[in-house]
Design an enzyme around this catalytic site. Structure first.
Site, PDB file in Angstrom:
ATOM      1  CB  CYS A  79      30.417  15.086  62.342  1.00  0.00           C
ATOM      2  SG  CYS A  79      30.670  16.701  61.588  1.00  0.00           S
ATOM      3  CB  CYS A 193      33.338  20.755  67.071  1.00  0.00           C
ATOM      4  SG  CYS A 193      34.427  20.085  65.791  1.00  0.00           S
TER       5      CYS A 193
HETATM    6  N1  DGL Z   1      34.016  17.140  63.705  1.00  0.00           N
HETATM    7  C1  DGL Z   1      33.101  18.072  63.106  1.00  0.00           C
HETATM    8  C2  DGL Z   1      32.029  18.504  64.116  1.00  0.00           C
HETATM    9  O1  DGL Z   1      31.775  17.810  65.074  1.00  0.00           O
HETATM   10  C3  DGL Z   1      33.614  19.317  62.447  1.00  0.00           C
HETATM   11  C4  DGL Z   1      34.872  19.447  61.756  1.00  0.00           C
HETATM   12  C5  DGL Z   1      34.772  20.150  60.419  1.00  0.00           C
HETATM   13  O2  DGL Z   1      34.687  21.396  60.334  1.00  0.00           O
HETATM   14  O3  DGL Z   1      34.787  19.404  59.453  1.00  0.00           O
HETATM   15  O4  DGL Z   1      31.415  19.517  63.953  1.00  0.00           O
END
Ligand code: DGL
Length: 268
Positions: A79, A193
């Site tokens: 993430c 993301c």
């Molecule tokens: N998957 C997360 C990232 O890579 C973000 C998603 C969220 O806002 O929770 O930033």
């Protein structure tokens, strides 16, 4: 640590939601034999609209408890939001090796011919000094245009539950970059993301064929393979996905997890 490493010891992939599956897809290619626990903080989703303090406390607390319970050989914070904010803190408190996810600005800058690069991330990610530093270090002399696209996080979650992707959300992510000064010259877009590569087809259609979309998943998978080189792996129990949210709600993702070789779902 490696002295006592059991071949069943998993790699723990952590994300707020399903975004880490884009990393798992690449990890399966390089380490198909590695046992994996996929941890989804559905109760905390989305991270992108939270404060730095909220994200740092949540991520380090959860990863501490998960590491105690599952004894992973390595933790990957799959993430960007959590990594750009909490990676340093988590590394300080956990002994297990931690691999983070950082926006792929370096390869994007190397690839861009126009010198204008777009970056899509969450609100929290795009304001991080971590991103400023990557820009200064690797995109010096280029223009990096950033846009927060929280709607894409929701769209990816919906898509993996079998829902239809709202084309308006894709169009607004594209125009959020294109409408900035010099946005028409963007030839490379960083998907900063981990949810966004799950919408690659939709985003490719939205940006058009002369824009290259770059994400860090392959690099992260290779980094995990390097750090675990020489270790023994055994997938003797089914890989599992765990959620901090309601299990009934998580069931909606069963088919998506199954496509990534995960057939057991549980609540953390
Ligand atoms: N998957 C997360 C990232 O890579 C973000 C998603 C969220 O806002 O929770 O930033």
């Amino acid at each position: 640590m490696e002295f006592n490493l059991s071949p069943e010891s998993p790699i723990l992939l952590f994300d707020s939601g399903v975004g880490g599956l884009s990393v798992l897809g690449e990890l399966r290619k390089v380490l198909p034999q590695a046992p994996v626990i996929y941890a989804s903080d559905q109760a905390g989703l989305p991270y992108g609209t939270k404060t730095e303090a909220q994200i740092a406390a949540r991520v380090s607390g959860l990863l501490g408890r998960m590491s105690e319970r599952y004894r992973p050989r390595l933790v990957c914070i799959a993430c960007n939001t959590a990594s750009t904010i909490a990676l340093g803190m988590v590394r300080e408190v956990l002994e297990v090796p931690i691999v983070g996810t950082v926006p792929a600005i370096k390869p994007a800058a190397a690839l861009s011919k126009s010198g204008v690069i777009g970056l899509l991330g969450t609100d929290a990610t795009i304001r991080q000094a971590y991103v400023d530093n990557l820009e200064r270090e690797f995109a010096n002399g280029k223009l990096l245009l950033r846009h927060a696209a929280p709607g894409l996080v929701e769209a990816a979650e919906m898509k993996l539950r079998g829902g239809v992707v709202d084309q308006g959300v894709i169009a607004s992510a594209v125009s959020g970059l294109r409408q900035q000064a010099q946005g028409e010259a963007i030839d490379t877009v960083v998907l900063a993301c981990t949810h966004f590569p799950l919408l690659r087809d939709e985003l490719e259609a939205g940006f058009g064929s002369d824009v290259t979309l770059i994400d860090g998943a392959e690099g992260i998978a290779n980094r995990i393979a390097d750090l675990t080189a020489g270790q023994e792996f055994s997938r003797s129990v089914p890989d599992m996905a765990i959620t901090t949210g309601a299990l009934a709600e998580f069931e909606g993702l069963r088919a998506a997890f199954s496509q990534y070789g995960i057939d057991a779902l549980d609540r953390f």
